[in-house]
Design an enzyme around this catalytic site. Structure first.
Site, mmCIF file in Angstrom:
data_model
loop_
_atom_site.group_PDB
_atom_site.id
_atom_site.type_symbol
_atom_site.label_atom_id
_atom_site.label_comp_id
_atom_site.label_asym_id
_atom_site.label_seq_id
_atom_site.Cartn_x
_atom_site.Cartn_y
_atom_site.Cartn_z
ATOM 1 N N LYS A 71 12.694 128.688 39.700
ATOM 2 C CA LYS A 71 13.470 127.670 39.247
ATOM 3 C C LYS A 71 13.200 127.260 37.930
ATOM 4 O O LYS A 71 14.055 127.157 36.783
ATOM 5 C CB LYS A 71 14.096 126.483 40.035
ATOM 6 C CG LYS A 71 14.686 125.316 39.537
ATOM 7 C CD LYS A 71 15.165 124.466 40.384
ATOM 8 C CE LYS A 71 13.881 123.255 40.500
ATOM 9 N NZ LYS A 71 14.227 122.462 39.535
ATOM 10 N N ASN A 72 11.897 126.674 37.638
ATOM 11 C CA ASN A 72 11.660 125.889 36.548
ATOM 12 C C ASN A 72 11.267 126.780 35.205
ATOM 13 O O ASN A 72 10.982 126.467 34.518
ATOM 14 C CB ASN A 72 10.393 125.154 36.981
ATOM 15 C CG ASN A 72 10.762 123.795 37.796
ATOM 16 O OD1 ASN A 72 12.001 123.623 37.843
ATOM 17 N ND2 ASN A 72 9.897 122.863 38.248
ATOM 18 N N ARG A 105 18.399 116.742 35.761
ATOM 19 C CA ARG A 105 17.736 116.283 34.490
ATOM 20 C C ARG A 105 17.356 117.326 33.373
ATOM 21 O O ARG A 105 17.205 117.234 32.436
ATOM 22 C CB ARG A 105 16.556 115.416 35.165
ATOM 23 C CG ARG A 105 16.899 114.287 35.744
ATOM 24 C CD ARG A 105 15.567 113.606 36.036
ATOM 25 N NE ARG A 105 14.645 113.699 35.015
ATOM 26 C CZ ARG A 105 14.668 112.824 33.891
ATOM 27 N NH1 ARG A 105 15.499 111.761 34.276
ATOM 28 N NH2 ARG A 105 13.994 113.067 33.086
ATOM 29 N N CYS A 142 16.048 108.591 38.453
ATOM 30 C CA CYS A 142 16.202 109.590 39.644
ATOM 31 C C CYS A 142 15.509 109.074 40.635
ATOM 32 O O CYS A 142 14.531 108.123 40.605
ATOM 33 C CB CYS A 142 15.916 110.910 39.163
ATOM 34 S SG CYS A 142 14.283 111.343 38.734
ATOM 35 N N ARG A 154 11.270 108.550 34.669
ATOM 36 C CA ARG A 154 11.475 109.764 33.974
ATOM 37 C C ARG A 154 12.453 109.774 32.481
ATOM 38 O O ARG A 154 13.412 110.386 32.363
ATOM 39 C CB ARG A 154 12.040 110.775 34.643
ATOM 40 C CG ARG A 154 11.284 111.382 35.986
ATOM 41 C CD ARG A 154 12.038 112.262 36.991
ATOM 42 N NE ARG A 154 11.481 113.768 36.414
ATOM 43 C CZ ARG A 154 11.754 114.713 37.253
ATOM 44 N NH1 ARG A 154 12.706 114.467 38.099
ATOM 45 N NH2 ARG A 154 11.562 115.820 37.062
ATOM 46 N N ASP A 168 4.963 118.890 42.511
ATOM 47 C CA ASP A 168 5.784 119.413 43.228
ATOM 48 C C ASP A 168 5.711 119.937 44.548
ATOM 49 O O ASP A 168 6.311 120.508 45.504
ATOM 50 C CB ASP A 168 6.455 120.597 42.464
ATOM 51 C CG ASP A 168 7.427 120.028 41.360
ATOM 52 O OD1 ASP A 168 7.814 118.638 41.296
ATOM 53 O OD2 ASP A 168 7.866 120.958 40.378
ATOM 54 N N VAL A 210 1.473 111.465 38.763
ATOM 55 C CA VAL A 210 2.520 112.088 37.732
ATOM 56 C C VAL A 210 3.853 111.388 37.501
ATOM 57 O O VAL A 210 4.222 111.024 36.717
ATOM 58 C CB VAL A 210 2.773 113.687 38.007
ATOM 59 C CG1 VAL A 210 3.997 114.377 36.898
ATOM 60 C CG2 VAL A 210 1.592 114.575 37.744
ATOM 61 N N ARG A 237 18.994 123.014 45.631
ATOM 62 C CA ARG A 237 18.744 123.036 44.219
ATOM 63 C C ARG A 237 17.790 124.108 43.884
ATOM 64 O O ARG A 237 17.689 124.399 42.955
ATOM 65 C CB ARG A 237 18.396 121.533 43.874
ATOM 66 C CG ARG A 237 19.703 120.664 43.592
ATOM 67 C CD ARG A 237 19.489 119.217 42.973
ATOM 68 N NE ARG A 237 18.608 119.691 41.706
ATOM 69 C CZ ARG A 237 17.550 118.826 41.385
ATOM 70 N NH1 ARG A 237 17.335 117.554 42.007
ATOM 71 N NH2 ARG A 237 17.095 119.205 40.058
HETATM 72 C C1 UD1 Z 1 9.015 119.302 35.197
HETATM 73 C C2 UD1 Z 1 9.542 120.047 36.465
HETATM 74 C C3 UD1 Z 1 9.251 119.276 37.567
HETATM 75 C C4 UD1 Z 1 7.961 118.796 37.803
HETATM 76 C C5 UD1 Z 1 7.444 118.114 36.656
HETATM 77 C C6 UD1 Z 1 5.966 117.822 36.629
HETATM 78 C C7 UD1 Z 1 11.203 121.517 35.374
HETATM 79 C C8 UD1 Z 1 12.761 121.553 35.103
HETATM 80 N N1 UD1 Z 1 11.046 120.172 36.240
HETATM 81 O O1 UD1 Z 1 9.733 117.922 35.151
HETATM 82 O O2 UD1 Z 1 9.634 119.992 38.697
HETATM 83 O O3 UD1 Z 1 7.785 118.077 38.962
HETATM 84 O O4 UD1 Z 1 7.545 118.822 35.537
HETATM 85 O O5 UD1 Z 1 5.156 118.800 36.879
HETATM 86 O O6 UD1 Z 1 10.288 122.126 34.940
HETATM 87 N N2 UD1 Z 1 7.470 111.538 30.511
HETATM 88 C C9 UD1 Z 1 7.718 110.379 29.734
HETATM 89 N N3 UD1 Z 1 8.446 110.627 28.680
HETATM 90 C C10 UD1 Z 1 9.092 111.994 28.359
HETATM 91 C C11 UD1 Z 1 8.818 112.983 29.391
HETATM 92 C C12 UD1 Z 1 8.124 112.658 30.273
HETATM 93 O O7 UD1 Z 1 7.176 109.504 29.841
HETATM 94 O O8 UD1 Z 1 9.735 111.981 27.363
HETATM 95 C C13 UD1 Z 1 6.510 111.360 31.947
HETATM 96 C C14 UD1 Z 1 7.403 111.573 33.160
HETATM 97 O O9 UD1 Z 1 8.178 110.112 33.526
HETATM 98 C C15 UD1 Z 1 6.406 112.012 34.145
HETATM 99 C C16 UD1 Z 1 5.422 112.696 33.399
HETATM 100 O O10 UD1 Z 1 5.658 112.368 32.103
HETATM 101 O O11 UD1 Z 1 5.696 110.621 34.670
HETATM 102 C C17 UD1 Z 1 5.821 114.126 33.449
HETATM 103 O O12 UD1 Z 1 7.100 114.360 33.408
HETATM 104 P P1 UD1 Z 1 7.387 115.669 32.904
HETATM 105 O O13 UD1 Z 1 6.252 116.820 32.871
HETATM 106 O O14 UD1 Z 1 8.398 115.754 31.612
HETATM 107 O O15 UD1 Z 1 8.652 116.187 34.054
HETATM 108 P P2 UD1 Z 1 9.829 117.229 33.696
HETATM 109 O O16 UD1 Z 1 9.709 118.190 32.821
HETATM 110 O O17 UD1 Z 1 11.179 116.386 33.778
#
Ligand code: UD1
Length: 416
Positions: A22-23, A91, A115, A120, A303, A325, A395
């Site tokens: 998916k990701n 998201r 969420c 996030r 995950d 995370v 999902r």
């Molecule tokens: C992606 C994955 C999700 C997985 C996560 C961490 C997809 C579609 N989803 O989510 O399944 O759980 O990586 O491996 O690929 N953060 C900030 N600011 C930002 C962006 C992120 O503070 O602008 C923080 C988030 O709140 C979190 C951390 O960074 O604490 C990591 O998040 P991130 O790697 O961005 O997760 P996603 O990309 O949303």
């Protein structure tokens, strides 16, 4: 609404085929926005999130056809907006922000908001686009970004962000000059996306390391590519073998993407052996309690945290599980406790004391990976577990009840 009913106690045995990730599929499908012409993507999983991204692309005027092989044509982009209705259900819709600005000069994407697993934010996506010269405004709950032409620059990510890295890597493909992403996320899905983008004519190097360099090009071309196997689904099946004391061959996956999990499962007493096209996971011994800390790749994946916690609930002693995370990713704990688990949360640590047996109970899924954790617990529990709100699992896991039932689980879905 559907429910999943499990009668626990069956040892899982046999072969299971892992679906496309998916990701990886989500950003790869979104990457079609960068080029005119028909792209063809194979191994697309049949999931609710995939249907959501199809709808999202369709709303932008992009043509999308097919299921496990999906063809996408973005010759015409009729509008540049991702609505709140779609972004609130997924998201990852934020992924259209970078490609849309790069290709059309403008994007309007609803802010995802909170969420179940934490706040996030997407501040790092926004900040990086600003660094590349985009004007960004937050208005009525939407991010509006504009740039005639994005400009390459060096971007430092404060936190390793998966979709943030993907978003900016896509945007940088069509930027003027060179973009360097520092402290980039290193997940295999980012490597898969970079390969697809390079097939489209992008010039990306370093994907899979924490420094990614993208030399901008003026135009990209359509591509035919295959999505990697889902390492989280593969890991969930390894844990299903472990928690039931079974013996399962997980095929079609790349075990090297799961080194962190495999090391932990061996510590916990499981036998994990490479086989042709995948990995064999046997869990015939008593589960040893082990400590786990989630980290960005190549660390232990957040995950899989909920799923390994399910296995630790019947471990030999105390397991400390530390989530680094996301700040609120223990929603499965209270549900596991309803099944007899002994867990105490202190800050971002969960102290899991192994119990002799879990007992089946009615439980509720709160997010995607939490649902998988409760299904695993149900497989090991004595008696009947009824999981409600299963739309969460749909999902991210393709027909999980069918795959588990083919391995000998007593599991079925009912519609109410
Ligand atoms: C992606 C994955 C999700 C997985 C996560 C961490 C997809 C579609 N989803 O989510 O399944 O759980 O990586 O491996 O690929 N953060 C900030 N600011 C930002 C962006 C992120 O503070 O602008 C923080 C988030 O709140 C979190 C951390 O960074 O604490 C990591 O998040 P991130 O790697 O961005 O997760 P996603 O990309 O949303």
């Amino acid at each position: 609404m559907d429910k999943i009913i499990i009668m626990g106690g069956e040892k899982l045995c046999g072969d299971v085929l892992v679906s496309g990730a998916k990701n990886a599929a989500l950003p790869i499908m979104v990457a079609s926005l960068l080029t005119p012409g028909w792209n063809t993507f194979h191994n697309i999983p049949d999931l609710v999130d995939i249907r959501t991204v199809k709808k999202l692309l369709g709303n932008l005027g992009v043509r999308v056809e097919g299921n496990s092989t999906v063809r996408i044509n973005a010759d015409t982009i009729i509008q540049s907006e991702a609505s709140y209705d779609l972004v609130k259900t997924m998201r990852a819709s934020i992924l259209v922000l970078g490609p849309l600005v790069a290709r059309t000069g403008v994007a309007r994407v609803s802010l995802p908001g909170g969420c179940a697993i934490g706040a996030r934010p997407v501040n790092l996506h926004i900040r990086a686009l600003q660094d590349m010269g985009a004007e960004v405004e937050l208005r009525d709950g939407y991010v509006e970004a504009r740039a005639k032409k994005l400009k390459g620059t060096t971007i430092y990510f404060d936190i390793s962000t998966v979709t943030g890295t993907e978003n900016i890597m896509m945007a940088a493909c069509l930027a003027e000059g060179t973009t360097v992403l520092k402290n980039a996320a290193r997940e295999p899905e980012i490597v898969n996306l970079a390969e697809v983008l390079n097939g489209m004519g992008a010039r990306i190097s370093g994907a899979g390391t924490d420094v990614i360099r993208i030399d901008g090009v003026d135009r990209m071309n359509p591509v035919e590519a295959t999505v990697m196997a889902d390492r989280i689904e593969a890991g969930t099946f390894m844990l299903a073998a472990g928690i039931t004391g079974g013996d399962v061959r997980i095929l079609g996956c790349n075990p090297s993407h799961l080194d962190a999990l495999i090391a932990k499962l061996r510590d916990a007493g499981m036998e994990i052996t490479p086989v042709d096209g995948g990995v064999r996971a046997s869990g015939r011994k008593k589960i040893k309690s082990i400590d786990i800390k989630t980290l960005p790749y190549p660390g232990f994946p957040t995950d899989l945290q909920a799923q390994i916690m399910a296995m630790m609930t019947i471990g030999s002693g105390l397991a400390v599980i530390t989530e680094t995370v996301f700040e609120n990713r223990f929603m499965h704990v209270s549900e596991l406790m309803r099944m007899g688990a002994d867990i105490v949360i202190q800050g971002n640590n969960a102290m899991v004391r192994g119990v002799a047996k879990l007992r089946g109970a009615p439980v509720m899924a709160t997010d995607l990976r939490a649902s998988a954790s409760l299904i695993l617990a149900g497989l090991a529990a004595e008696g009947r577990t009824v999981l409600s709100r299963v739309y969460h699992i749909d999902r991210g896991y393709q027909k999980i009840e069918n795959k588990l039932s083919a391995l000998g689980a007593n599991i079925k879905r009912i519609s109410e």
